[in-house]
Design a protein around this motif. Structure first.
Motif, mmCIF file in Angstrom:
data_model
loop_
_atom_site.group_PDB
_atom_site.id
_atom_site.type_symbol
_atom_site.label_atom_id
_atom_site.label_comp_id
_atom_site.label_asym_id
_atom_site.label_seq_id
_atom_site.Cartn_x
_atom_site.Cartn_y
_atom_site.Cartn_z
ATOM 1 N N LYS A 175 0.808 -1.228 0.000
ATOM 2 C CA LYS A 175 0.000 0.000 0.000
ATOM 3 C C LYS A 175 0.843 1.281 0.000
ATOM 4 C CE LYS A 175 -3.928 -0.384 1.894
ATOM 5 N NZ LYS A 175 -4.976 -0.416 0.929
ATOM 6 N N GLU A 176 1.816 1.395 0.894
ATOM 7 C CA GLU A 176 2.628 2.619 0.960
ATOM 8 C C GLU A 176 3.418 2.838 -0.329
ATOM 9 O OE1 GLU A 176 5.053 2.975 4.472
ATOM 10 O OE2 GLU A 176 3.366 2.517 5.783
ATOM 11 N N MET A 177 4.014 1.778 -0.855
ATOM 12 C CA MET A 177 4.783 1.890 -2.092
ATOM 13 C C MET A 177 3.863 2.220 -3.271
ATOM 14 S SD MET A 177 7.455 -0.844 -3.808
ATOM 15 C CE MET A 177 8.256 -1.137 -2.246
ATOM 16 N N ALA A 178 2.668 1.630 -3.270
ATOM 17 C CA ALA A 178 1.697 1.911 -4.338
ATOM 18 C C ALA A 178 1.288 3.379 -4.311
ATOM 19 C CB ALA A 178 0.478 1.010 -4.196
ATOM 20 N N ASN A 179 1.017 3.907 -3.122
ATOM 21 C CA ASN A 179 0.630 5.318 -3.010
ATOM 22 C C ASN A 179 1.749 6.237 -3.477
ATOM 23 O OD1 ASN A 179 -1.929 4.731 -2.061
ATOM 24 N ND2 ASN A 179 -1.310 4.801 0.084
ATOM 25 N N LYS A 180 2.984 5.919 -3.118
ATOM 26 C CA LYS A 180 4.137 6.719 -3.553
ATOM 27 C C LYS A 180 4.300 6.638 -5.070
ATOM 28 C CE LYS A 180 9.084 7.474 -2.623
ATOM 29 N NZ LYS A 180 9.087 8.603 -3.478
ATOM 30 N N PHE A 181 4.136 5.441 -5.641
ATOM 31 C CA PHE A 181 4.231 5.260 -7.090
ATOM 32 C C PHE A 181 3.188 6.129 -7.796
ATOM 33 C CE2 PHE A 181 3.380 3.267 -11.153
ATOM 34 C CZ PHE A 181 4.638 2.855 -11.598
ATOM 35 N N LYS A 182 1.951 6.105 -7.289
ATOM 36 C CA LYS A 182 0.872 6.891 -7.896
ATOM 37 C C LYS A 182 1.202 8.382 -7.866
ATOM 38 C CE LYS A 182 -2.828 3.714 -6.606
ATOM 39 N NZ LYS A 182 -4.007 3.555 -5.731
ATOM 40 N N THR A 183 1.737 8.837 -6.748
ATOM 41 C CA THR A 183 2.098 10.256 -6.620
ATOM 42 C C THR A 183 3.293 10.606 -7.495
ATOM 43 O OG1 THR A 183 1.255 10.312 -4.358
ATOM 44 C CG2 THR A 183 2.810 12.039 -4.977
ATOM 45 N N ASP A 184 4.352 9.806 -7.402
ATOM 46 C CA ASP A 184 5.588 10.090 -8.141
ATOM 47 C C ASP A 184 5.399 10.082 -9.654
ATOM 48 O OD1 ASP A 184 6.886 10.275 -5.705
ATOM 49 O OD2 ASP A 184 8.016 8.403 -5.934
ATOM 50 N N TYR A 185 4.520 9.186 -10.139
ATOM 51 C CA TYR A 185 4.374 9.020 -11.587
ATOM 52 C C TYR A 185 3.014 9.462 -12.104
ATOM 53 C CZ TYR A 185 8.683 6.576 -10.715
ATOM 54 O OH TYR A 185 9.962 6.274 -10.306
ATOM 55 N N ASN A 186 2.254 10.169 -11.260
ATOM 56 C CA ASN A 186 0.982 10.750 -11.662
ATOM 57 C C ASN A 186 0.080 9.724 -12.356
ATOM 58 O OD1 ASN A 186 -0.906 12.824 -11.871
ATOM 59 N ND2 ASN A 186 -0.186 13.421 -13.901
ATOM 60 N N THR A 187 -0.189 8.660 -11.635
ATOM 61 C CA THR A 187 -1.017 7.590 -12.180
ATOM 62 C C THR A 187 -2.036 7.155 -11.143
ATOM 63 O OG1 THR A 187 -0.944 5.511 -13.419
ATOM 64 C CG2 THR A 187 0.546 5.689 -11.523
ATOM 65 N N GLY A 188 -2.782 6.119 -11.449
ATOM 66 C CA GLY A 188 -3.846 5.690 -10.549
ATOM 67 C C GLY A 188 -3.935 4.189 -10.417
ATOM 68 N N ASP A 189 -5.136 3.733 -10.131
ATOM 69 C CA ASP A 189 -5.400 2.316 -9.949
ATOM 70 C C ASP A 189 -5.376 1.600 -11.300
ATOM 71 O OD1 ASP A 189 -5.835 2.535 -7.128
ATOM 72 O OD2 ASP A 189 -7.832 3.339 -7.554
ATOM 73 N N TYR A 190 -5.197 0.301 -11.235
ATOM 74 C CA TYR A 190 -5.127 -0.531 -12.433
ATOM 75 C C TYR A 190 -6.428 -1.309 -12.584
ATOM 76 C CZ TYR A 190 -3.433 -4.110 -15.663
ATOM 77 O OH TYR A 190 -3.268 -4.950 -16.737
ATOM 78 N N TYR A 191 -6.934 -1.339 -13.802
ATOM 79 C CA TYR A 191 -8.153 -2.079 -14.121
ATOM 80 C C TYR A 191 -7.847 -3.125 -15.181
ATOM 81 C CZ TYR A 191 -10.743 1.504 -11.633
ATOM 82 O OH TYR A 191 -11.219 2.343 -10.657
ATOM 83 N N SER A 192 -8.410 -4.292 -14.998
ATOM 84 C CA SER A 192 -8.281 -5.349 -15.995
ATOM 85 C C SER A 192 -9.657 -5.940 -16.244
ATOM 86 C CB SER A 192 -7.308 -6.429 -15.506
ATOM 87 O OG SER A 192 -7.098 -7.394 -16.503
ATOM 88 N N TYR A 193 -10.069 -5.978 -17.491
ATOM 89 C CA TYR A 193 -11.387 -6.469 -17.874
ATOM 90 C C TYR A 193 -12.490 -5.767 -17.085
ATOM 91 C CZ TYR A 193 -8.789 -9.935 -20.466
ATOM 92 O OH TYR A 193 -7.938 -10.540 -21.350
ATOM 93 N N GLY A 194 -12.316 -4.471 -16.863
ATOM 94 C CA GLY A 194 -13.317 -3.647 -16.205
ATOM 95 C C GLY A 194 -13.313 -3.697 -14.683
ATOM 96 N N ALA A 195 -12.481 -4.544 -14.114
ATOM 97 C CA ALA A 195 -12.443 -4.674 -12.660
ATOM 98 C C ALA A 195 -11.208 -3.980 -12.086
ATOM 99 C CB ALA A 195 -12.418 -6.145 -12.265
ATOM 100 N N LYS A 196 -11.433 -3.241 -10.993
ATOM 101 C CA LYS A 196 -10.307 -2.613 -10.303
ATOM 102 C C LYS A 196 -9.509 -3.705 -9.603
ATOM 103 C CE LYS A 196 -9.237 0.675 -6.653
ATOM 104 N NZ LYS A 196 -9.809 1.586 -5.667
ATOM 105 N N MET A 197 -8.223 -3.738 -9.858
ATOM 106 C CA MET A 197 -7.349 -4.746 -9.271
ATOM 107 C C MET A 197 -6.775 -4.194 -7.974
ATOM 108 S SD MET A 197 -7.680 -7.179 -11.462
ATOM 109 C CE MET A 197 -6.390 -8.304 -10.974
#
Length: 108
Positions: free
Chosen positions: A52-74
């Motif tokens: 979770k902490e690394m994911a939040n930092k990644f989202k902030t650092d690289y201006n991105t969000g959650d990942y979706y596959s086949y319409g479902a949030k992963m």
């Protein structure tokens, strides 16, 4: 970038990593310890599962969000922005961090 070009990139990243390989023919992924930890969806988007902490930092650092596959949030996955596709070394680093994270979880 076409889906086939993204698949080639994904394969190049996984080949540069130690301890795992790409799986799947239509649904492209990596897995270990009973968990998937990276995915390539049908839209040619790469997702990486991170703590979770690394994911939040990644989202902030690289201006991105959650990942979706086949319409479902992963859950616990981040979307790798396409502007990072040229930075193979960084992606290898994050694939390996994801692999280490998954192997720290209880086996399924």
């Amino acid at each position: 970038m076409t889906w086939e070009e993204t698949l080639k990139l994904y394969d190049n990243i996984t080949e540069a990593c130690d301890g795992f390989e790409r799986k799947g023919k239509k649904m492209i992924y990596t897995s270990s310890n009973g968990y998937m930890f990276t995915l390539l969806n049908k839209d040619g988007e790469i997702g990486i599962r991170l703590p979770k902490e690394m994911a939040n930092k990644f989202k902030t650092d690289y201006n991105t969000g959650d990942y979706y596959s086949y319409g479902a949030k992963m859950r616990d996955y981040v979307l790798v922005p396409k502007n990072l596709y040229i930075n193979k070394a960084l992606l290898v680093e994050y694939f390996e961090k994801s692999f280490a994270y998954i192997n720290s979880l209880p086996s399924k």
